[in-house]
Scaffold this motif. Sequence first.
Motif, PDB file in Angstrom:
ATOM      1  N   LYS A  35      51.647  30.353  92.612  1.00  0.00           N
ATOM      2  CA  LYS A  35      52.821  30.480  91.773  1.00  0.00           C
ATOM      3  C   LYS A  35      52.877  31.889  91.202  1.00  0.00           C
ATOM      4  O   LYS A  35      51.852  32.506  90.936  1.00  0.00           O
ATOM      5  CB  LYS A  35      52.773  29.468  90.627  1.00  0.00           C
ATOM      6  N   ALA A  36      54.070  32.378  90.968  1.00  0.00           N
ATOM      7  CA  ALA A  36      54.218  33.739  90.446  1.00  0.00           C
ATOM      8  C   ALA A  36      53.525  33.898  89.106  1.00  0.00           C
ATOM      9  O   ALA A  36      52.950  34.934  88.804  1.00  0.00           O
ATOM     10  CB  ALA A  36      55.704  34.083  90.323  1.00  0.00           C
ATOM     11  N   ALA A  37      53.569  32.850  88.255  1.00  0.00           N
ATOM     12  CA  ALA A  37      52.980  32.942  86.925  1.00  0.00           C
ATOM     13  C   ALA A  37      51.462  32.993  86.959  1.00  0.00           C
ATOM     14  O   ALA A  37      50.833  33.310  85.958  1.00  0.00           O
ATOM     15  CB  ALA A  37      53.433  31.755  86.070  1.00  0.00           C
ATOM     16  N   ASP A  38      50.846  32.672  88.099  1.00  0.00           N
ATOM     17  CA  ASP A  38      49.394  32.665  88.201  1.00  0.00           C
ATOM     18  C   ASP A  38      48.839  33.984  88.723  1.00  0.00           C
ATOM     19  O   ASP A  38      47.629  34.156  88.793  1.00  0.00           O
ATOM     20  CB  ASP A  38      48.939  31.540  89.137  1.00  0.00           C
ATOM     21  N   VAL A  39      49.684  34.889  89.109  1.00  0.00           N
ATOM     22  CA  VAL A  39      49.237  36.141  89.698  1.00  0.00           C
ATOM     23  C   VAL A  39      49.012  37.185  88.596  1.00  0.00           C
ATOM     24  O   VAL A  39      49.922  37.512  87.845  1.00  0.00           O
ATOM     25  CB  VAL A  39      50.273  36.673  90.710  1.00  0.00           C
ATOM     26  N   VAL A  40      47.799  37.677  88.492  1.00  0.00           N
ATOM     27  CA  VAL A  40      47.469  38.698  87.506  1.00  0.00           C
ATOM     28  C   VAL A  40      47.782  40.069  88.088  1.00  0.00           C
ATOM     29  O   VAL A  40      47.264  40.439  89.143  1.00  0.00           O
ATOM     30  CB  VAL A  40      45.986  38.617  87.100  1.00  0.00           C
ATOM     31  N   ASN A  41      48.635  40.808  87.405  1.00  0.00           N
ATOM     32  CA  ASN A  41      48.968  42.167  87.821  1.00  0.00           C
ATOM     33  C   ASN A  41      47.961  43.120  87.180  1.00  0.00           C
ATOM     34  O   ASN A  41      47.972  43.295  85.959  1.00  0.00           O
ATOM     35  CB  ASN A  41      50.392  42.504  87.379  1.00  0.00           C
ATOM     36  N   PRO A  42      47.070  43.735  87.958  1.00  0.00           N
ATOM     37  CA  PRO A  42      46.015  44.558  87.357  1.00  0.00           C
ATOM     38  C   PRO A  42      46.539  45.813  86.663  1.00  0.00           C
ATOM     39  O   PRO A  42      45.990  46.239  85.658  1.00  0.00           O
ATOM     40  CB  PRO A  42      45.111  44.908  88.548  1.00  0.00           C
ATOM     41  N   VAL A  43      47.601  46.396  87.202  1.00  0.00           N
ATOM     42  CA  VAL A  43      48.141  47.619  86.597  1.00  0.00           C
ATOM     43  C   VAL A  43      48.741  47.320  85.222  1.00  0.00           C
ATOM     44  O   VAL A  43      48.456  48.000  84.234  1.00  0.00           O
ATOM     45  CB  VAL A  43      49.200  48.251  87.524  1.00  0.00           C
ATOM     46  N   ASN A  44      49.549  46.277  85.145  1.00  0.00           N
ATOM     47  CA  ASN A  44      50.168  45.922  83.861  1.00  0.00           C
ATOM     48  C   ASN A  44      49.137  45.421  82.865  1.00  0.00           C
ATOM     49  O   ASN A  44      49.266  45.644  81.657  1.00  0.00           O
ATOM     50  CB  ASN A  44      51.253  44.864  84.077  1.00  0.00           C
ATOM     51  N   THR A  45      48.109  44.741  83.344  1.00  0.00           N
ATOM     52  CA  THR A  45      47.044  44.286  82.453  1.00  0.00           C
ATOM     53  C   THR A  45      46.287  45.475  81.868  1.00  0.00           C
ATOM     54  O   THR A  45      46.002  45.516  80.664  1.00  0.00           O
ATOM     55  CB  THR A  45      46.077  43.355  83.210  1.00  0.00           C
ATOM     56  N   ALA A  46      45.966  46.450  82.710  1.00  0.00           N
ATOM     57  CA  ALA A  46      45.277  47.649  82.218  1.00  0.00           C
ATOM     58  C   ALA A  46      46.147  48.399  81.209  1.00  0.00           C
ATOM     59  O   ALA A  46      45.657  48.879  80.176  1.00  0.00           O
ATOM     60  CB  ALA A  46      44.909  48.558  83.388  1.00  0.00           C
ATOM     61  N   TRP A  47      47.436  48.512  81.491  1.00  0.00           N
ATOM     62  CA  TRP A  47      48.366  49.175  80.576  1.00  0.00           C
ATOM     63  C   TRP A  47      48.400  48.465  79.220  1.00  0.00           C
ATOM     64  O   TRP A  47      48.362  49.100  78.164  1.00  0.00           O
ATOM     65  CB  TRP A  47      49.747  49.221  81.196  1.00  0.00           C
ATOM     66  N   THR A  48      48.444  47.147  79.233  1.00  0.00           N
ATOM     67  CA  THR A  48      48.490  46.374  77.993  1.00  0.00           C
ATOM     68  C   THR A  48      47.204  46.554  77.190  1.00  0.00           C
ATOM     69  O   THR A  48      47.240  46.674  75.961  1.00  0.00           O
ATOM     70  CB  THR A  48      48.728  44.883  78.310  1.00  0.00           C
ATOM     71  N   LEU A  49      46.066  46.586  77.870  1.00  0.00           N
ATOM     72  CA  LEU A  49      44.795  46.781  77.178  1.00  0.00           C
ATOM     73  C   LEU A  49      44.714  48.166  76.544  1.00  0.00           C
ATOM     74  O   LEU A  49      44.270  48.312  75.400  1.00  0.00           O
ATOM     75  CB  LEU A  49      43.632  46.571  78.146  1.00  0.00           C
ATOM     76  N   ILE A  50      45.147  49.186  77.267  1.00  0.00           N
ATOM     77  CA  ILE A  50      45.137  50.545  76.709  1.00  0.00           C
ATOM     78  C   ILE A  50      46.028  50.607  75.472  1.00  0.00           C
ATOM     79  O   ILE A  50      45.663  51.193  74.447  1.00  0.00           O
ATOM     80  CB  ILE A  50      45.597  51.564  77.773  1.00  0.00           C
ATOM     81  N   ALA A  51      47.215  49.995  75.557  1.00  0.00           N
ATOM     82  CA  ALA A  51      48.120  49.965  74.402  1.00  0.00           C
ATOM     83  C   ALA A  51      47.483  49.210  73.230  1.00  0.00           C
ATOM     84  O   ALA A  51      47.619  49.614  72.073  1.00  0.00           O
ATOM     85  CB  ALA A  51      49.444  49.312  74.795  1.00  0.00           C
ATOM     86  N   ALA A  52      46.775  48.121  73.537  1.00  0.00           N
ATOM     87  CA  ALA A  52      46.113  47.350  72.482  1.00  0.00           C
ATOM     88  C   ALA A  52      45.067  48.189  71.766  1.00  0.00           C
ATOM     89  O   ALA A  52      44.936  48.139  70.531  1.00  0.00           O
ATOM     90  CB  ALA A  52      45.463  46.095  73.074  1.00  0.00           C
ATOM     91  N   PHE A  53      44.325  48.983  72.517  1.00  0.00           N
ATOM     92  CA  PHE A  53      43.304  49.824  71.899  1.00  0.00           C
ATOM     93  C   PHE A  53      43.948  50.883  70.992  1.00  0.00           C
ATOM     94  O   PHE A  53      43.418  51.214  69.925  1.00  0.00           O
ATOM     95  CB  PHE A  53      42.446  50.492  72.970  1.00  0.00           C
ATOM     96  N   LEU A  54      45.091  51.427  71.435  1.00  0.00           N
ATOM     97  CA  LEU A  54      45.806  52.393  70.596  1.00  0.00           C
ATOM     98  C   LEU A  54      46.301  51.742  69.302  1.00  0.00           C
ATOM     99  O   LEU A  54      46.177  52.319  68.221  1.00  0.00           O
ATOM    100  CB  LEU A  54      46.993  52.974  71.368  1.00  0.00           C
ATOM    101  N   VAL A  55      46.861  50.543  69.411  1.00  0.00           N
ATOM    102  CA  VAL A  55      47.364  49.855  68.220  1.00  0.00           C
ATOM    103  C   VAL A  55      46.215  49.529  67.272  1.00  0.00           C
ATOM    104  O   VAL A  55      46.338  49.684  66.050  1.00  0.00           O
ATOM    105  CB  VAL A  55      48.128  48.574  68.603  1.00  0.00           C
ATOM    106  N   PHE A  56      45.091  49.082  67.818  1.00  0.00           N
ATOM    107  CA  PHE A  56      43.946  48.799  66.947  1.00  0.00           C
ATOM    108  C   PHE A  56      43.464  50.071  66.252  1.00  0.00           C
ATOM    109  O   PHE A  56      43.022  50.027  65.095  1.00  0.00           O
ATOM    110  CB  PHE A  56      42.805  48.182  67.745  1.00  0.00           C
ATOM    111  N   GLY A  57      43.573  51.212  66.929  1.00  0.00           N
ATOM    112  CA  GLY A  57      43.191  52.476  66.302  1.00  0.00           C
ATOM    113  C   GLY A  57      44.031  52.811  65.087  1.00  0.00           C
ATOM    114  O   GLY A  57      43.633  53.639  64.256  1.00  0.00           O
TER     115      GLY A  57
END
Length: 539
Positions: free
Chosen positions: A70-92
């Motif tokens: 299913k489309a909802a089960d597919v993890v997009n590695p690029v978007n996941t990495a982008w979200t994590l980087i943004a999360a680290f910036l927000v936590f900073g």
Amino acid sequence: MNVDSRRGPKLSLAQKCSRLAVRLRDPEWRRYGRLLLTGKAVGVGLVLLIITVVSGVFFSHVLAADAEVKAADVVNPVNTAWTLIAAFLVFGMQVGFTMLEAGFCRSRETVNVLVECVVDTCLCGILFYAIGFAFMFSHGNGFIGYHWFFLQGAPATYETTGVAFLAVWIFQFAFADTCSTITSGAMIGRTGFVGDLLYSFCVTGFIYPIIGHWAWGPDGWLALMGSDGHFFPSLGMGFHDFAGSTVVHTIGGFIALAGAIVLGPRLGRKFKRDGGAPMLPHDLTIAVSGGLILWFGWYGFNPGSTLSAMDFVGIGRVATNTTLAACAAGLTSIFYGYMKFKKWDASYTTNGFLAGLVAVTCPCYWVSPTGAVMLGGIAGVLVIMGVDLLEWLRIDDPIGAVPVHGLCGIWGTLSLGLFACGQYGATGPISPDNSAPLKGLFYGGGLQVLKAQMIGSACITLATFGVAMVVMLIVNAMGMLRLPAEMETYGMDLHEHGISAYPEYVISALGAPGGMTQELPVAEPRGLSATKQMPGLAS
């Protein structure tokens, strides 16, 4: 004949073929050739195996209960990495908030600010893991979510974003932590530490996630407003808040307002209409540096809210609009301050660019760079007017949390209905969807978007302020919100935490809390008391 000084004469093709025929008759050379070909075959096989494994892990995850992908089960590695980087910036941004609050407060309450910011972050993490994320981002009844408590039963990705579920959790935890930290800004200098823990528990565990669900939940009633079968279907437009001018900043700002009202002003705080003036910040270097760190963290806050690195144009536009709004607000605030006092005020321009950042957080995806400059410039003036309003109302807000986050959060939310340029619709995991763009009043879109923004902003603001007042009054009635006067006079750093932030040098007599009296070297010539020698010492 060509000669290579290192390898001897260069052979022709015929000579190379002749040499190969000779070597193939040699058993040692045949064994070497087989070994070489086997190694190359193994290497190619390993490369193909790695490609197969990576594709299976990242692009073809299948739930055990389902035989097909299913489309909802597919993890997009690029978007996941982008979200994590943004999360680290927000936590900073927590570093920036801590420095901003510590710099704008008095030296006698600095340790309290440091401890509150750290402990609030720790408390927020546990609460958002246990109940907060579930209340806010799971499916429910439109008013509250009721799945995924303690992150149990979560899917591989969050909804249709393609971003790994826990990456979305860490990103949204950083947002929740920001809201909690905003709240403490207007309450520093007189809030007991236990009282801070109690109201923070309510803010992170219940107020922020439940009210935030209305706008950001997958079935939030404000997000679905205007559609068939939901609230106000004839409006034809839902409430929009791209990165949180309302959900994060207005909620945090109006909880802070409720706390400041219930607490009352700090001891010795005399307002302008009574012949006084604001208490001066003790370290503007720390405060302004903290503000700039917040600006940097905002590049995770706003562009990261796309949850998609594939929306290349969108994240570039959001980052540019974020920058321009902050720049415009910083300039208008310092010039407006100069018109009032004939001084170039550091605190005005710092809170000014922060006001611009808060304001553009909601409309950053849908406005043009020119619109970002306009709405940011207005925010820079509005924040100073908000500071003056609180001063006239005799509400003590040491860092300007209510004007910056509360008032400018409202302005930014409403500005979408004015400045949405009609070119952009929604971000997406692969590419943006601009089939239904938002168009504001100034671009010929009429009042439809503005009406939806006014309804959403009013509902969230009033609900937040009402619930927060009840929470603050209850905590205060328990005797845990406001420090007793004698403890505040003694110095809350010394009373609550047992140490001053600056123990290695003598604090000025004008700023020293009563608890520092015995630690200051005071001469007593001619029989005069220490208090007479240093009249500010016992204040």
